[in-house]
Enzyme design. Structure first.
Site, PDB file in Angstrom:
ATOM      1  N   ARG A   6       0.918  -0.974   0.167  1.00 24.48           N
ATOM      2  CA  ARG A   6      -0.013   0.160   0.055  1.00 24.48           C
ATOM      3  C   ARG A   6       0.794   1.197  -0.427  1.00 24.48           C
ATOM      4  O   ARG A   6       0.403   2.425   0.645  1.00 24.48           O
ATOM      5  CB  ARG A   6      -1.024   0.230   1.207  1.00 24.48           C
ATOM      6  CG  ARG A   6      -2.143  -1.025   1.366  1.00 24.48           C
ATOM      7  CD  ARG A   6      -2.580  -0.808   0.274  1.00 24.48           C
ATOM      8  NE  ARG A   6      -3.742  -1.916   0.861  1.00 24.48           N
ATOM      9  CZ  ARG A   6      -3.928  -3.288   0.177  1.00 24.48           C
ATOM     10  NH1 ARG A   6      -3.179  -3.259  -1.133  1.00 24.48           N
ATOM     11  NH2 ARG A   6      -5.091  -4.160   0.572  1.00 24.48           N
ATOM     12  N   SER A  48     -10.392  -0.580   3.809  1.00 23.82           N
ATOM     13  CA  SER A  48      -9.696  -1.301   5.246  1.00 23.82           C
ATOM     14  C   SER A  48      -9.025  -0.421   5.775  1.00 23.82           C
ATOM     15  O   SER A  48      -8.412   0.613   5.417  1.00 23.82           O
ATOM     16  CB  SER A  48      -8.726  -2.213   4.977  1.00 23.82           C
ATOM     17  OG  SER A  48      -9.054  -4.007   4.268  1.00 23.82           O
ATOM     18  N   GLU A  61      -4.486   2.420   7.801  1.00 25.10           N
ATOM     19  CA  GLU A  61      -4.323   2.011   5.804  1.00 25.10           C
ATOM     20  C   GLU A  61      -5.490   3.344   5.451  1.00 25.10           C
ATOM     21  O   GLU A  61      -4.559   3.795   4.170  1.00 25.10           O
ATOM     22  CB  GLU A  61      -4.599   0.629   6.233  1.00 25.10           C
ATOM     23  CG  GLU A  61      -4.757   0.641   4.340  1.00 25.10           C
ATOM     24  CD  GLU A  61      -5.261  -0.886   3.559  1.00 25.10           C
ATOM     25  OE1 GLU A  61      -4.243  -1.964   4.276  1.00 25.10           O
ATOM     26  OE2 GLU A  61      -5.363  -1.464   2.762  1.00 25.10           O
TER      27      GLU A  61
HETATM   28  C1  LIG Z   1     -15.754  -0.552  -0.111  1.00 26.37           C
HETATM   29  C2  LIG Z   1     -14.170  -0.385  -0.098  1.00 26.37           C
HETATM   30  C3  LIG Z   1     -13.043  -1.374  -0.189  1.00 26.37           C
HETATM   31  C4  LIG Z   1     -11.749  -1.386  -1.546  1.00 26.37           C
HETATM   32  N1  LIG Z   1     -11.384  -2.117  -1.119  1.00 26.37           N
HETATM   33  C5  LIG Z   1      -9.345  -2.375  -1.474  1.00 26.37           C
HETATM   34  C6  LIG Z   1      -9.014  -3.716  -2.301  1.00 26.37           C
HETATM   35  O1  LIG Z   1      -9.778  -4.461  -1.265  1.00 26.37           O
HETATM   36  N2  LIG Z   1      -7.997  -3.460  -1.845  1.00 26.37           N
HETATM   37  C7  LIG Z   1      -7.087  -2.108  -1.953  1.00 26.37           C
HETATM   38  O2  LIG Z   1      -5.749  -1.852  -1.841  1.00 26.37           O
HETATM   39  N3  LIG Z   1      -7.665  -1.281  -1.572  1.00 26.37           N
HETATM   40  C8  LIG Z   1      -8.889  -1.080  -1.552  1.00 26.37           C
HETATM   41  N4  LIG Z   1      -9.565   0.233  -1.102  1.00 26.37           N
HETATM   42  C9  LIG Z   1      -9.423   1.473  -0.936  1.00 26.37           C
HETATM   43  C10 LIG Z   1      -8.641   1.922  -2.398  1.00 26.37           C
HETATM   44  O3  LIG Z   1     -10.025   1.683  -3.357  1.00 26.37           O
HETATM   45  C11 LIG Z   1      -7.370   2.106  -2.703  1.00 26.37           C
HETATM   46  O4  LIG Z   1      -6.603   2.141  -2.712  1.00 26.37           O
HETATM   47  C12 LIG Z   1      -7.558   2.901  -4.155  1.00 26.37           C
HETATM   48  O5  LIG Z   1      -6.671   2.211  -5.069  1.00 26.37           O
HETATM   49  C13 LIG Z   1      -7.062   3.848  -3.812  1.00 26.37           C
HETATM   50  O6  LIG Z   1      -7.729   4.862  -5.068  1.00 26.37           O
HETATM   51  P1  LIG Z   1      -8.359   6.126  -5.409  1.00 26.37           P
HETATM   52  O7  LIG Z   1      -8.502   6.815  -7.264  1.00 26.37           O
HETATM   53  O8  LIG Z   1      -9.788   6.208  -5.037  1.00 26.37           O
HETATM   54  O9  LIG Z   1      -7.110   7.126  -4.636  1.00 26.37           O
HETATM   55  P2  LIG Z   1      -7.968   8.618  -3.479  1.00 26.37           P
HETATM   56  O10 LIG Z   1      -8.573   7.668  -2.282  1.00 26.37           O
HETATM   57  O11 LIG Z   1      -8.660   9.451  -4.002  1.00 26.37           O
HETATM   58  O12 LIG Z   1      -6.508   8.682  -3.283  1.00 26.37           O
HETATM   59  C14 LIG Z   1      -5.074   8.178  -2.136  1.00 26.37           C
HETATM   60  C15 LIG Z   1      -3.953   8.400  -2.837  1.00 26.37           C
HETATM   61  O13 LIG Z   1      -3.177   8.084  -4.281  1.00 26.37           O
HETATM   62  C16 LIG Z   1      -2.981   9.167  -4.613  1.00 26.37           C
HETATM   63  N5  LIG Z   1      -3.280   9.877  -6.047  1.00 26.37           N
HETATM   64  C17 LIG Z   1      -4.964   9.228  -5.632  1.00 26.37           C
HETATM   65  N6  LIG Z   1      -4.804   9.788  -8.027  1.00 26.37           N
HETATM   66  C18 LIG Z   1      -3.441  10.203  -8.314  1.00 26.37           C
HETATM   67  C19 LIG Z   1      -2.930  10.398  -9.854  1.00 26.37           C
HETATM   68  N7  LIG Z   1      -3.646  10.241 -10.499  1.00 26.37           N
HETATM   69  N8  LIG Z   1      -1.856  10.702  -9.202  1.00 26.37           N
HETATM   70  C20 LIG Z   1      -0.741  10.286  -8.273  1.00 26.37           C
HETATM   71  N9  LIG Z   1      -1.790  10.348  -7.410  1.00 26.37           N
HETATM   72  C21 LIG Z   1      -2.479   9.758  -6.858  1.00 26.37           C
HETATM   73  C22 LIG Z   1      -3.389  10.469  -3.725  1.00 26.37           C
HETATM   74  O14 LIG Z   1      -2.711  11.662  -4.168  1.00 26.37           O
HETATM   75  C23 LIG Z   1      -3.297   9.943  -2.630  1.00 26.37           C
HETATM   76  O15 LIG Z   1      -2.594   9.856  -1.554  1.00 26.37           O
HETATM   77  C24 LIG Z   1     -11.300   0.171  -1.070  1.00 26.37           C
HETATM   78  C25 LIG Z   1     -11.315   1.047  -0.575  1.00 26.37           C
HETATM   79  C26 LIG Z   1     -13.044   1.058  -0.735  1.00 26.37           C
HETATM   80  C27 LIG Z   1     -13.949   2.219  -0.191  1.00 26.37           C
END
Ligand SMILES: Cc1cc2nc3c(=O)[nH]c(=O)nc-3n(C[C@H](O)[C@H](O)[C@H](O)COP(=O)(O)OP(=O)(O)OC[C@H]3O[C@@H](n4cnc5c(N)ncnc54)[C@H](O)[C@@H]3O)c2cc1C
Length: 307
Positions: free
Chosen positions: A167, A216, A298
Site C-alpha cells: 500500500r 480497510s 491504512e
Molecule cells: C469499499 C472499498 C473497498 C476497498 N477495497 C480495496 C482493496 O481490496 N484493495 C485495495 O488495495 N484498496 C481497497 N480500497 C481502498 C482504495 O479503493 C484504494 O486504495 C484505491 O487504490 C484508491 O484509489 P483512488 O483513486 O480512490 O485514490 P484516492 O483515495 O483519491 O487517493 C489515494 C492516494 O492516491 C493518490 N493519487 C490518486 N490519484 C493519483 C494520481 N493520478 N497520481 C498520483 N497520485 C494519485 C492521492 O494523492 C492519495 O495519496 C477499498 C476502498 C473501499 C471504499
C-alpha cells in the site's frame, strides 16, 4: 482566476472535499483543478507558484480529508485521462479510468487484471497505493507509468523506480500519474468474467460495500507471529483484534466501526472527519490495551483539523 494560472479546463476555489470523497467528509480545498488534457495540466503546473502544494485526487476511496480542508491545489483528472487500450499483453490505462472498468475491458480482450475489479478507485490511486486484493497487487503487473511532475514536465518511469511496497509507492513529490502500462497474462474471457463475478459476490457477502467507507481502516500487523515462535507464521488480522477489543459496532458521533466487517470505519450519515479519526484512534488505543499492538492506519488522512 486571480492568484492561479489560467487553464482550458476548470478551477474551483473553496470546493468542499466532502463532495469528492467516498466517506463524504472533508472541508474546502484551496482550489480543485480539472485540466482539459495533459498539455493543459503541464502548462498549469509549470506556471503555478512552486511554493503551492499540489495534491492529486482519484476517486477519494482511500481518504479521510479533515474538516478544515486542504491547503493545496487538488488536481482531479477527468475524461481526457480515462482511456483504456489493450495491445497484445499490454494494457494502457489513463489514470482517471476506474479500476473496475480497466479489469472488465482487459477481460473482454482476454487479459487478466481481474484483481482490479473489486477496488473502487482509479488507476492513478491504484498505482500510488499499490492496490491489490485476492493475492495480486499492482506491483505484479505494472510495467511503467507516465507522470506529469510538479514542474509541469512529462516523464516516463519504469515500475522499479516507484519502489512499490504494501500500500505504498515513491512518486516524486507533487507528481501526477496520467497513465500506466500493465503487462497482463492471457485468459479465457468467459472464465475471467466468471472470476470477477465470484469475487464481487464474495466482497458483497463480507464487506459493507454499500456504506460510506474508505476500505480497510488498519493494516493487518505484518510479519507478527501470534505466539512469538519463529515457526508460527500465522498473521494477526486487524478485524479480529478490533473484535477482541470489543470495538466492532463502536460509535462516535456519526462514525461507526461496521457491524458487517470490524475493520471498516463507516460514515452512518452526518459524521465529521473528526468523528471518524477520533473513533479510529479510540480503536487503536483499545487494541493496544487488549493485545499490546498499535494498529497502523491504512486509510490516508490528509488536511487540516477544523479551526
Ligand atoms: C469499499 C472499498 C473497498 C476497498 N477495497 C480495496 C482493496 O481490496 N484493495 C485495495 O488495495 N484498496 C481497497 N480500497 C481502498 C482504495 O479503493 C484504494 O486504495 C484505491 O487504490 C484508491 O484509489 P483512488 O483513486 O480512490 O485514490 P484516492 O483515495 O483519491 O487517493 C489515494 C492516494 O492516491 C493518490 N493519487 C490518486 N490519484 C493519483 C494520481 N493520478 N497520481 C498520483 N497520485 C494519485 C492521492 O494523492 C492519495 O495519496 C477499498 C476502498 C473501499 C471504499
Amino acid at each position: 482566476m486571480a492568484g492561479y494560472p489560467s487553464l482550458r479546463g476548470s478551477l474551483i476555489e473553496g470546493k468542499a472535499m466532502a463532495d469528492l470523497t467516498w466517506l463524504r467528509v472533508g472541508g474546502p480545498a484551496d482550489a480543485v483543478v480539472l485540466p482539459a488534457d495533459e498539455a493543459d495540466l503541464c502548462a498549469f503546473l509549470a506556471a503555478l507558484d512552486p511554493a503551492v502544494p499540489v495534491f492529486p485526487l482519484g476517486a477519494g476511496s482511500n481518504l479521510i480529508v479533515r474538516d478544515g480542508g486542504l491547503r493545496a491545489v487538488v488536481v482531479r483528472l477527468g475524461r481526457a485521462f480515462a482511456g483504456v487500450e489493450v495491445q497484445g499483453d499490454r494494457v494502457i490505462a489513463g489514470a482517471a479510468a476506474l479500476d473496475a472498468r480497466v479489469a472488465q475491458l482487459a477481460a473482454a480482450a482476454g487479459r487478466d487484471l481481474t484483481f482490479l475489479r473489486t477496488i473502487p478507485g482509479t488507476i492513478g490511486g491504484a498505482v500510488r497505493m499499490n492496490a491489490g486484493c485476492y493475492g495480486s497487487y499492482v506491483t505484479d503487473v505494472l510495467e511503467e507509468v507516465r507522470v506529469v511532475t510538479r514542474q509541469g514536465k512529462v516523464e516516463v518511469l519504469p515500475a522499479a523506480a516507484l519502489d512499490l511496497r504494501y500500500r505504498q509507492s515513491h512518486l516524486p513529490e507533487g507528481a501526477i500519474v496520467v497513465s500506466a502500462v500493465f503487462r497482463a497474462c492471457e485468459g479465457d474471457p468467459a472464465a475471467l468474467q466468471q472470476r470477477m463475478e465470484d469475487q464481487l459476490a464474495r466482497r458483497d457477502a463480507s464487506q459493507p460495500v454499500k456504506d460510506r467507507t474508505a476500505g480497510s481502516t488498519f493494516r493487518n500487523p505484518a510479519g507478527f507471529s501470534s505466539t512469538g515462535r519463529a515457526d508460527d507464521t500465522h498473521e494477526l488480522k486487524a478485524w479480529k483484534l478490533i473484535q477482541d477489543a470489543g470495538m466492532q459496532g463502536a460509535r462516535i458521533g456519526g462514525a461507526q466501526m461496521s457491524e458487517k466487517h470490524a475493520n471498516f470505519l463507516t460514515n452512518t450519515g452526518g459524521a465529521t472527519a473528526t468523528d471518524l479519526e477520533s473513533l479510529g484512534e479510540e480503536v487503536r488505543n483499545r487494541v493496544f490495551q487488549t493485545a499490546g499492538i498499535w494498529l497502523e492506519w491504512e486509510i490516508m488522512r490528509v488536511g487540516e483539523p477544523a479551526a
